[in-house]
Each structure stands twice: as C-alpha cells, then as structure tokens.
Motif scaffolding. Structure first.
Motif, PDB file in Angstrom:
ATOM      1  N   ASN A  82      31.841 -43.368 -19.198  1.00 41.71           N
ATOM      2  CA  ASN A  82      32.966 -43.714 -20.078  1.00 41.71           C
ATOM      3  C   ASN A  82      32.913 -42.946 -21.383  1.00 41.71           C
ATOM      4  O   ASN A  82      33.931 -42.419 -21.846  1.00 41.71           O
ATOM      5  CB  ASN A  82      32.963 -45.220 -20.389  1.00 41.71           C
ATOM      6  N   ARG A  97      37.660 -35.669 -23.404  1.00 45.53           N
ATOM      7  CA  ARG A  97      39.114 -35.712 -23.510  1.00 45.53           C
ATOM      8  C   ARG A  97      39.565 -35.435 -24.945  1.00 45.53           C
ATOM      9  O   ARG A  97      40.651 -34.928 -25.184  1.00 45.53           O
ATOM     10  CB  ARG A  97      39.612 -37.078 -23.060  1.00 45.53           C
ATOM     11  N   GLY A 101      38.308 -48.562 -21.054  1.00 45.59           N
ATOM     12  CA  GLY A 101      36.975 -47.966 -20.936  1.00 45.59           C
ATOM     13  C   GLY A 101      35.957 -48.512 -21.941  1.00 45.59           C
ATOM     14  O   GLY A 101      34.865 -48.926 -21.561  1.00 45.59           O
ATOM     15  N   ASP A 128      33.442 -39.147 -20.794  1.00 52.01           N
ATOM     16  CA  ASP A 128      34.852 -38.958 -20.413  1.00 52.01           C
ATOM     17  C   ASP A 128      35.747 -38.978 -21.649  1.00 52.01           C
ATOM     18  O   ASP A 128      36.577 -38.079 -21.842  1.00 52.01           O
ATOM     19  CB  ASP A 128      35.237 -40.075 -19.436  1.00 52.01           C
ATOM     20  N   ASN A 129      35.552 -39.960 -22.489  1.00 51.73           N
ATOM     21  CA  ASN A 129      36.339 -40.051 -23.733  1.00 51.73           C
ATOM     22  C   ASN A 129      36.101 -38.832 -24.605  1.00 51.73           C
ATOM     23  O   ASN A 129      37.046 -38.230 -25.128  1.00 51.73           O
ATOM     24  CB  ASN A 129      35.951 -41.297 -24.528  1.00 51.73           C
TER      25      ASN A 129
HETATM   26 MG   LIG Z   1      38.016 -44.101 -21.686  1.00 53.15          MG
END
Ligand SMILES: [Mg+2]
Ligand SMILES: Nc1ncnc2c1ncn2[C@@H]1O[C@H](COP(=O)(O)OP(=O)(O)O)[C@@H](O)[C@H]1O
Length: 491
Positions: A391, A398, A457, A394-395
């Motif tokens: 999580n 991004r 998330g 991924d954040n």
């Molecule tokens: Mg997330």
C-alpha cells in the motif's frame, strides 16, 4: 424557591432539629428555675440565719422549765411584723413540738428530727441547708434556729421556717405568671431563629447538589451534543467537590464516547455513499462496452475485441474495490486471526519492491531499501506486513514524478525496528494530513492513476499495523515528499 415536601431531606432535618431544640429548651428552663430557687433560698437563709437567736435574746420564753405561753404569744406576735413568710416553732431538745404559730390542724408532725438543727448550730454546713417542715411529713425548708438557754440549761430550740407555706403559694402564683410568657417567648423566638438558620444552611449545602441535578437534567434533554457545564462550586464541601469532579469526568467520557460513536457512524455512511459512487462509473462503463459489443454482433458486424478488453479492465477495477472494502470490513471486525512469526524484513521489502520495479523503471523512479541485511528479523504476520508495504509503495509511486526516489529505511533501536517509507514526490497538503488515514479520504493533490483508488489503502494499512500493536505516523511537505513511519518488535 423550591417547595419542601414532608419527605424531603430538608423537612426531616428541620423536624429533628426543632424537636431537639424544644426538648433542650424545656430542660434549660427547668434547670434555670431550679437554680434560681436554690439561689433565692441561699440568700434568704443567709439573711435570716441569726433571726432565731435575736428573738431568743429578746426575753425568756420558758418559765420554771416550761414554755411561757404568754411570752411565746407575745414573741410570735412581734415577729409577725417581719412578714407573713415566717413560721415559728418552739421545740423540746429532742425535737418535740411544744408551741407554734399555726392553727393546730396544719401541723402534721408532733416531733421532727434534729439532725439538721444540730448541723447548723455546730456551724458545719454550707447554705442553703434545709430542715424538716412540721407542716408536711416529707417536705424540707430553709430555716433559722437558736437554742433556748436559761441559767446554763438548754430547755429547747426556737425553730423558724423561712419562706413558709404562704411564701410558697405566693411564689407559685408569681412564678407561673412571670415565667410562662417569658419561657414561651424564648422558645418561640429560638425555634424561629433555628428554622431560619436551618433553611439557610440547607440551601447553602444543597446548592451544589441542585446544580449537579440541573447539569444531569440538561444532559438528559440535550443529549451529548453541547459540552456539559463543568461543575466547580466555590466553597463547596469536600464531598460535594468530589461528586462534582466525578460528574465532570463522567460527562466528559460520555461525550468523547458519544462523539466517537457518532463519527464512526458518519464515516460508515460517507464511505458507503462514496463507494457506491465509485463503483457506478466502472460498472456503467463495463455495461456500456458489453452492450455495444453485443449490438455489433447482432447486426452481423465483426465486434471490436478492444471493447471486451475495456469491459474486462472495468470489471477488474470493481473487483479490486470490492476486495478492499471486504478487507477493511474484515479487519474492523473483532476477530482477525494473526500468525506472528520471524520475518526477515529486508527480504520482504525487496520482494515488494520487485513487484513495482517495472512500473518504477517506466516512470524513472528509484526504489531502494537499506540496509539489505537479511539477518534483521521482526515478529509480524508476514502477509499483513506485505500488504502494508504494498500500500505504501503503491501510493508513493503514484505520487512521484520522473527522477524522484522512494526509500525504505530499517533502523534497529533496542527491541524495535524503526521503519521509514519516504518519497520525494508531490507531498500532501498540511490540511489533508490529519485525514489521510480515514477510509475513503483522498487528498486534494491525489493522483488517481488508472487503477481503482477508493481511498481505502491507508485505512487498511493503519488497521493492519494496529493489529501488530503499532501505530503509523506521517510527515509531508508539498513538492518535497512524504514520509510514513512505524515500528515493529524485534523477533
Ligand atoms: Mg493507496
Ligand atoms: N506518498 C504519498 N504522497 C502523496 N500523497 C499521498 C501519499 N500516500 C497517500 N497519499 C494521499 O493519501 C490519500 C489516501 O491514500 P489511500 O488511503 O492509499 O487511498 P488511495 O491510494 O486509494 O488514493 C491518497 O489519495 C493521497 O491523496
């Protein structure tokens, strides 16, 4: 002003106090009457102690060893001038009554004991000293006495009762008329004063209690919406203060609890609204592409395979969202099974980074973990910990631009391993920071990407770490980057 029903605390208190006061008052009145009488007797006896002796010296009361009626009569008559209160008796040495100044029917004793007389003559007694009253078998009265001596021979006594029968009856009349109104007045005003002071005292004592009951009443009518008044009555008794403090603590706790329950409830409702909204877009798209594809087929055209692909992507998005939702719901239920074991944390992080490496390389973002020592072991549920890193990475990825980097640092500190996941990406505005762990919260600068991002998330991450009895912290600066920190116990 509150009324006081008979069973109120005040009425009972007042009743008990009034009854005690009246009893005490009556006792005091009685006592003071007695003291007063005794004082008067003492004064009169002292004043008239030598009266008998004076009369004896006036002239002989005996002739040839016997009472001289004429002399006695004369003496008694003279003495009457002194006042009506006196009674005269001529006694033989053994106490037998020889002569007296009263009608014979009034005399109840032929002989009286001489003990008191001898005591007075010996000068050994403290005043007032009472002697037998010939007019009553048991009554005693203050007296004056003198021996009658003739030619050195003791022939008898002159015995004078001071404050005789007449005095008694007059005194009784006067006493009743003087004492009664006075005593009633005293008792009455005392009772009134007592009532007033009890009322004041009671009001003073119960004021904080009334405030307390008002506060409880307010709580009852308004619920816990408004902060209840904190009670702190100046000058209140210690017990009352303790009660007030207990109430303050209680109401504070109730309010916190209430707000918590309410916010959780609101969050749930919001989440539901957002999620259904988020689901609708990919669902509509999925349906649209499928319908177009079917329409083309029905018309006998060659259907475009890209349509099915897009439909499939949308289905995957929905799938992911539903998965996340279900995961959060599962994590929020009370029983989540935990399988704690020794985990080589550097290896775990490497595995997660490995998954993201193609995407990171495409975006020109550097991924790094240090140190890479596989010996560093933490006690954790490996699957859940992997979800945490997934999580966070991924954040980060991004929200990074080309040339940025994402670093994971592991630092052993005593029995803990401090974990930091930082990136040099776009950062999070300070106003959003406190909310990013809420389910479905997305910061203003959030980058959606092409996958489904429902804002769950970090809520899931926080919950996963809480199951490891750890908490997560964040610090961030816009345009400079973000850092998430948490600790794990050493295995
Ligand atoms: Mg997330
Ligand atoms: N590394 C990060 N950099 C910038 N913003 C972030 C970062 N991590 C999280 N956020 C912000 O926090 C929000 C919540 O994150 P998350 O709960 O994982 O939801 P989602 O990833 O579905 O958007 C994100 O939408 C984003 O605005």
């Amino acid at each position: 002003m509150t009324s006081f029903p008979i069973n109120s605390l005040f009425s009972r208190l007042a009743l008990v106090l009034m009854v005690s006061f009246l009893l005490l008052g009556l006792m005091l009145v009685q006592l003071s009457r007695q003291l007063d009488a005794s004082f008067q007797e003492q004064v009169t006896q002292k004043l008239h102690l030598s009266l008998a002796e004076h009369i004896v010296h006036e002239g002989p009361l005996f002739i040839e060893g016997k009472p001289d009626p004429a002399a006695v009569e004369r003496a008694f008559h003279n003495m009457m001038i002194l006042g009506k209160g006196f009674e005269f008796y001529l006694l033989a040495p053994d106490g037998t009554l020889l002569n007296y100044s009263a009608p014979p029917e009034k005399i109840r004793r032929k002989r009286i004991p001489t003990a008191a007389i001898e005591q007075v003559l010996a000068g050994q007694s403290t005043l007032p000293l009472r002697g037998p009253d010939p007019r009553d078998p048991i009554r005693e009265k203050v007296f004056s006495v003198a021996p009658v001596m003739i030619d050195g021979q003791m022939l008898g006594y002159l015995y004078i009762i001071i404050n005789g029968e007449i005095y008694d009856s007059v005194a009784a009349q006067v006493a009743d008329s003087a004492w009664l109104p006075f005593a009633l007045l005293m008792l009455g005003s005392g009772a009134l004063f007592l009532l007033a002071s009890t009322l004041g005292l009671f009001a003073w004592l119960t004021r904080p209690l009334s405030r307390l009951s008002d506060a409880i009443g307010a709580m009852e009518t308004q619920g816990f919406k408004t902060p209840s008044l904190a009670l702190n009555t100046p000058g209140a008794a210690r017990e009352v203060r303790q009660l007030e403090q207990a109430f303050n603590t209680l109401s504070h706790r109730l309010q916190l609890q209430y707000r918590k329950v309410k916010s959780v409830d609101e969050m749930r409702r919001e989440l539901l609204a957002h999620v259904s909204h988020d689901l609708r877009t990919p669902l509509a798209s999925l349906q649209g592409y499928l319908e177009t594809w079917m329409l083309q087929q029905r018309k006998g055209q060659q259907p475009d395979p890209a349509y099915v692909e897009i439909a499939q992507q949308n289905a995957a998005k929905i799938h992911k969202m539903v998965d996340q939702l279900m995961e959060l719901a599962r994590l929020e239920s009370d029983q989540v099974p935990m399988r704690i074991e020794s985990v080589s944390i550097a290896e775990l992080v490497q595995d997660v980074l490995q998954k993201y490496r193609p995407a990171a390389e495409a975006k020109k973002v550097l991924l790094d973990v240090s140190p890479k020592d596989p010996g560093l072991q933490v006690a954790a549920d490996i699957e859940k910990l992997e979800r945490v890193f997934t999580n966070l990475v991924d954040n980060a990825l991004r929200h990074c631009h080309s040339g940025d980097s994402i670093r994971i640092q592991l630092l052993q500190d005593d029995q803990l391993v401090k974990v930091s996941v930082s990136d040099s990406g776009i950062g999070i505005p300070a106003s959003d920071l406190p909310h990013i762990f809420d389910a479905h919260y997305k910061a203003a600068n959030s980058i959606r990407g092409d996958a489904a991002h429902s804002g769950l998330g970090l809520a899931i991450t926080k919950r996963l770490l809480a199951l490891h009895k750890s908490s997560i912290e964040v610090s961030s600066k816009v345009q400079q980057g973000t850092e998430f920190r948490f600790t794990l116990p050493l295995a």
